[in-house]
Motif scaffolding. Structure first.
Motif, PDB file in Angstrom:
ATOM      1  N   ALA A   1      41.246   0.606  -2.015  1.00 30.56           N
ATOM      2  CA  ALA A   1      41.177  -0.731  -2.608  1.00 30.56           C
ATOM      3  C   ALA A   1      41.227  -0.665  -4.129  1.00 30.56           C
ATOM      4  O   ALA A   1      41.943  -1.440  -4.778  1.00 30.56           O
ATOM      5  N   ILE A   2      40.464   0.271  -4.700  1.00 31.95           N
ATOM      6  CA  ILE A   2      40.470   0.398  -6.161  1.00 31.95           C
ATOM      7  C   ILE A   2      41.827   0.891  -6.651  1.00 31.95           C
ATOM      8  O   ILE A   2      42.354   0.429  -7.677  1.00 31.95           O
ATOM      9  N   GLY A   3      42.421   1.830  -5.924  1.00 31.27           N
ATOM     10  CA  GLY A   3      43.738   2.325  -6.307  1.00 31.27           C
ATOM     11  C   GLY A   3      44.792   1.233  -6.299  1.00 31.27           C
ATOM     12  O   GLY A   3      45.586   1.105  -7.253  1.00 31.27           O
ATOM     13  N   SER A   4      44.811   0.435  -5.251  1.00 31.04           N
ATOM     14  CA  SER A   4      45.782  -0.664  -5.209  1.00 31.04           C
ATOM     15  C   SER A   4      45.477  -1.707  -6.272  1.00 31.04           C
ATOM     16  O   SER A   4      46.383  -2.330  -6.840  1.00 31.04           O
ATOM     17  N   GLY A   5      44.176  -1.891  -6.582  1.00 30.18           N
ATOM     18  CA  GLY A   5      43.802  -2.812  -7.649  1.00 30.18           C
ATOM     19  C   GLY A   5      44.273  -2.328  -9.004  1.00 30.18           C
ATOM     20  O   GLY A   5      44.762  -3.125  -9.824  1.00 30.18           O
ATOM     21  N   TRP A   6      44.159  -1.012  -9.253  1.00 28.87           N
ATOM     22  CA  TRP A   6      44.654  -0.457 -10.515  1.00 28.87           C
ATOM     23  C   TRP A   6      46.157  -0.687 -10.666  1.00 28.87           C
ATOM     24  O   TRP A   6      46.638  -1.053 -11.740  1.00 28.87           O
ATOM     25  N   ILE A   7      46.885  -0.439  -9.592  1.00 29.54           N
ATOM     26  CA  ILE A   7      48.341  -0.627  -9.643  1.00 29.54           C
ATOM     27  C   ILE A   7      48.683  -2.090  -9.920  1.00 29.54           C
ATOM     28  O   ILE A   7      49.578  -2.403 -10.717  1.00 29.54           O
TER      29      ILE A   7
ATOM     30  N   LEU B   1      50.573  -6.394 -13.434  1.00 30.46           N
ATOM     31  CA  LEU B   1      50.387  -7.757 -13.922  1.00 30.46           C
ATOM     32  C   LEU B   1      50.197  -7.812 -15.433  1.00 30.46           C
ATOM     33  O   LEU B   1      50.665  -8.752 -16.093  1.00 30.46           O
ATOM     34  N   GLU B   2      49.486  -6.821 -15.990  1.00 29.46           N
ATOM     35  CA  GLU B   2      49.149  -6.869 -17.414  1.00 29.46           C
ATOM     36  C   GLU B   2      49.965  -5.888 -18.245  1.00 29.46           C
ATOM     37  O   GLU B   2      49.800  -5.825 -19.468  1.00 29.46           O
ATOM     38  N   GLY B   3      50.811  -5.091 -17.589  1.00 27.82           N
ATOM     39  CA  GLY B   3      51.641  -4.151 -18.316  1.00 27.82           C
ATOM     40  C   GLY B   3      50.880  -3.009 -18.952  1.00 27.82           C
ATOM     41  O   GLY B   3      51.332  -2.415 -19.932  1.00 27.82           O
ATOM     42  N   ARG B   4      49.703  -2.687 -18.424  1.00 28.31           N
ATOM     43  CA  ARG B   4      48.895  -1.602 -18.970  1.00 28.31           C
ATOM     44  C   ARG B   4      49.267  -0.285 -18.294  1.00 28.31           C
ATOM     45  O   ARG B   4      49.568  -0.265 -17.100  1.00 28.31           O
ATOM     46  N   PRO B   5      49.190   0.843 -18.996  1.00 26.94           N
ATOM     47  CA  PRO B   5      49.412   2.142 -18.350  1.00 26.94           C
ATOM     48  C   PRO B   5      48.363   2.387 -17.272  1.00 26.94           C
ATOM     49  O   PRO B   5      47.190   2.035 -17.444  1.00 26.94           O
ATOM     50  N   LEU B   6      48.784   2.996 -16.194  1.00 28.80           N
ATOM     51  CA  LEU B   6      47.883   3.209 -15.068  1.00 28.80           C
ATOM     52  C   LEU B   6      46.713   4.107 -15.445  1.00 28.80           C
ATOM     53  O   LEU B   6      45.573   3.860 -15.016  1.00 28.80           O
ATOM     54  N   ASP B   7      46.960   5.149 -16.238  1.00 32.52           N
ATOM     55  CA  ASP B   7      45.871   6.046 -16.611  1.00 32.52           C
ATOM     56  C   ASP B   7      44.838   5.344 -17.491  1.00 32.52           C
ATOM     57  O   ASP B   7      43.637   5.607 -17.397  1.00 32.52           O
ATOM     58  N   GLU B   8      45.294   4.416 -18.337  1.00 36.37           N
ATOM     59  CA  GLU B   8      44.355   3.648 -19.164  1.00 36.37           C
ATOM     60  C   GLU B   8      43.493   2.733 -18.294  1.00 36.37           C
ATOM     61  O   GLU B   8      42.287   2.605 -18.514  1.00 36.37           O
ATOM     62  N   THR B   9      44.134   2.098 -17.313  1.00 35.53           N
ATOM     63  CA  THR B   9      43.401   1.216 -16.404  1.00 35.53           C
ATOM     64  C   THR B   9      42.347   2.002 -15.631  1.00 35.53           C
ATOM     65  O   THR B   9      41.194   1.571 -15.511  1.00 35.53           O
ATOM     66  N   ALA B  10      42.738   3.160 -15.090  1.00 40.37           N
ATOM     67  CA  ALA B  10      41.803   3.978 -14.314  1.00 40.37           C
ATOM     68  C   ALA B  10      40.675   4.500 -15.192  1.00 40.37           C
ATOM     69  O   ALA B  10      39.498   4.482 -14.793  1.00 40.37           O
ATOM     70  N   GLY B  11      41.001   4.943 -16.408  1.00 46.10           N
ATOM     71  CA  GLY B  11      39.973   5.467 -17.298  1.00 46.10           C
ATOM     72  C   GLY B  11      38.954   4.419 -17.690  1.00 46.10           C
ATOM     73  O   GLY B  11      37.743   4.695 -17.727  1.00 46.10           O
ATOM     74  N   ARG B  12      39.417   3.201 -17.962  1.00 48.01           N
ATOM     75  CA  ARG B  12      38.488   2.127 -18.333  1.00 48.01           C
ATOM     76  C   ARG B  12      37.601   1.744 -17.161  1.00 48.01           C
ATOM     77  O   ARG B  12      36.412   1.459 -17.344  1.00 48.01           O
ATOM     78  N   PHE B  13      38.155   1.767 -15.949  1.00 50.63           N
ATOM     79  CA  PHE B  13      37.350   1.451 -14.767  1.00 50.63           C
ATOM     80  C   PHE B  13      36.222   2.464 -14.611  1.00 50.63           C
ATOM     81  O   PHE B  13      35.074   2.097 -14.339  1.00 50.63           O
ATOM     82  N   LEU B  14      36.534   3.737 -14.787  1.00 53.40           N
ATOM     83  CA  LEU B  14      35.522   4.777 -14.632  1.00 53.40           C
ATOM     84  C   LEU B  14      34.439   4.668 -15.701  1.00 53.40           C
ATOM     85  O   LEU B  14      33.277   5.003 -15.451  1.00 53.40           O
ATOM     86  N   GLU B  15      34.798   4.203 -16.889  1.00 52.76           N
ATOM     87  CA  GLU B  15      33.798   3.983 -17.933  1.00 52.76           C
ATOM     88  C   GLU B  15      32.843   2.853 -17.564  1.00 52.76           C
ATOM     89  O   GLU B  15      31.650   2.896 -17.888  1.00 52.76           O
ATOM     90  N   LEU B  16      33.372   1.828 -16.903  1.00 50.72           N
ATOM     91  CA  LEU B  16      32.555   0.655 -16.554  1.00 50.72           C
ATOM     92  C   LEU B  16      31.762   0.856 -15.265  1.00 50.72           C
ATOM     93  O   LEU B  16      30.818   0.115 -14.995  1.00 50.72           O
ATOM     94  N   ALA B  17      32.147   1.837 -14.445  1.00 49.01           N
ATOM     95  CA  ALA B  17      31.472   2.054 -13.163  1.00 49.01           C
ATOM     96  C   ALA B  17      30.031   2.512 -13.384  1.00 49.01           C
ATOM     97  O   ALA B  17      29.730   3.252 -14.317  1.00 49.01           O
ATOM     98  N   GLU B  18      29.134   2.083 -12.498  1.00 49.59           N
ATOM     99  CA  GLU B  18      27.723   2.439 -12.581  1.00 49.59           C
ATOM    100  C   GLU B  18      27.389   3.433 -11.469  1.00 49.59           C
ATOM    101  O   GLU B  18      27.466   3.086 -10.281  1.00 49.59           O
TER     102      GLU B  18
END
Length: 250
Positions: free
Chosen positions: A156-162, A167-184
């Motif tokens: 689910a998270i992987g498909s959400g990152w894609i 949708l926002e034109g962001r690099p996938l690695d940037e999206t994944a890295g920011r998610f991991l920073e926000l994860a608790e």
């Protein structure tokens, strides 16, 4: 159920939970460990195709809806995906799939055995019937459901990152890295604990209704219906309790 019957059933669930906790070492025996692996396969591995498809669609749908609501605020979208999809929906939807697939099967299987006196036959062969029939099913779901939920979370998270990247034109690695920073990390652990308790509750309820009903053909369908209905209630009760716990901790 009337109130007295509900309380009686709850007492039986607790007694079965105590029995399983006190006898878990018996699963080391080859006969029981083989049955445990079989239950993990039936309850977890066979559920993965449905869970995988549901997870992919959930991740995409969640990101699409959140993007429409909050716009291009990627951090807010990712935080809501973590809390809403990773912590909340992944364990809950995985548990609902397992209830739908396994509760009725376990309860009806045990009810058929009860009808044909297979419990007594096992005792005559020197095999503890409760250990052989109940422990692998309870612990099988306790192990299988967290694993299924983890697969749901990853997909689910992987498909959400894609979806975010597209949708926002962001690099996938940037999206994944920011998610991991926000994860608790605490919520990651709590999601696994929640899934484990849900798996235990589903297994205990299904085993109780399958092994304790009347010996009749009608009792087989009744056991399946009660196992699914009560299992669903237990899953939502556990989910609400963990939501309250997270609210209190935060």
């Amino acid at each position: 159920w009337h109130g007295g019957e509900a309380m009686s059933a709850f007492g039986h669930y607790l007694a079965l939970a105590w029995f399983a906790g006190s006898r878990h070492r018996e699963l080391r025996r080859p006969l029981l460990s083989e049955q445990l692996l079989r239950q993990i396969y039936n309850g977890g591995v066979l559920a993965l195709p449905v869970v995988g498809a549901l997870a992919l669609l959930t991740g995409i749908a969640a990101v699409t809806q959140l993007s429409a609501l909050v716009g291009t605020d990627s951090d807010l979208t990712q935080r809501m995906i973590f809390l809403g999809v990773f912590f909340e929906l992944a364990p809950l939807l995985s548990a609902l799939v397992v209830v739908a697939r396994s509760s009725a099967g376990i309860a009806s299987e045990l009810a058929v055995m009860h009808l044909h006196d297979e419990f007594v036959s096992l005792r005559r062969l020197g095999v503890p019937a409760a250990d052989y029939l109940l422990l692998p099913r309870i612990f099988g779901l306790m192990i299988a459901l967290p694993a299924v939920a983890a697969c749901f979370q990853v997909l689910a998270i992987g498909s959400g990152w894609i979806a975010i990247a597209l949708l926002e034109g962001r690099p996938l690695d940037e999206t994944a890295g920011r998610f991991l920073e926000l994860a608790e990390p605490m919520l990651v652990v709590l999601s696994m604990v929640k899934s484990t308790l849900m798996g235990a509750a589903i297994g205990i309820i299904a085993c109780h209704h399958g092994s304790s009903g009347e010996r009749s053909a009608q009792a087989i369908s009744n056991a399946a219906i009660q196992a699914v209905g009560t299992g669903l209630i237990a899953v939502f009760v556990i989910d609400v309790l963990f939501a309250i716990l997270v609210y209190a901790l935060r």
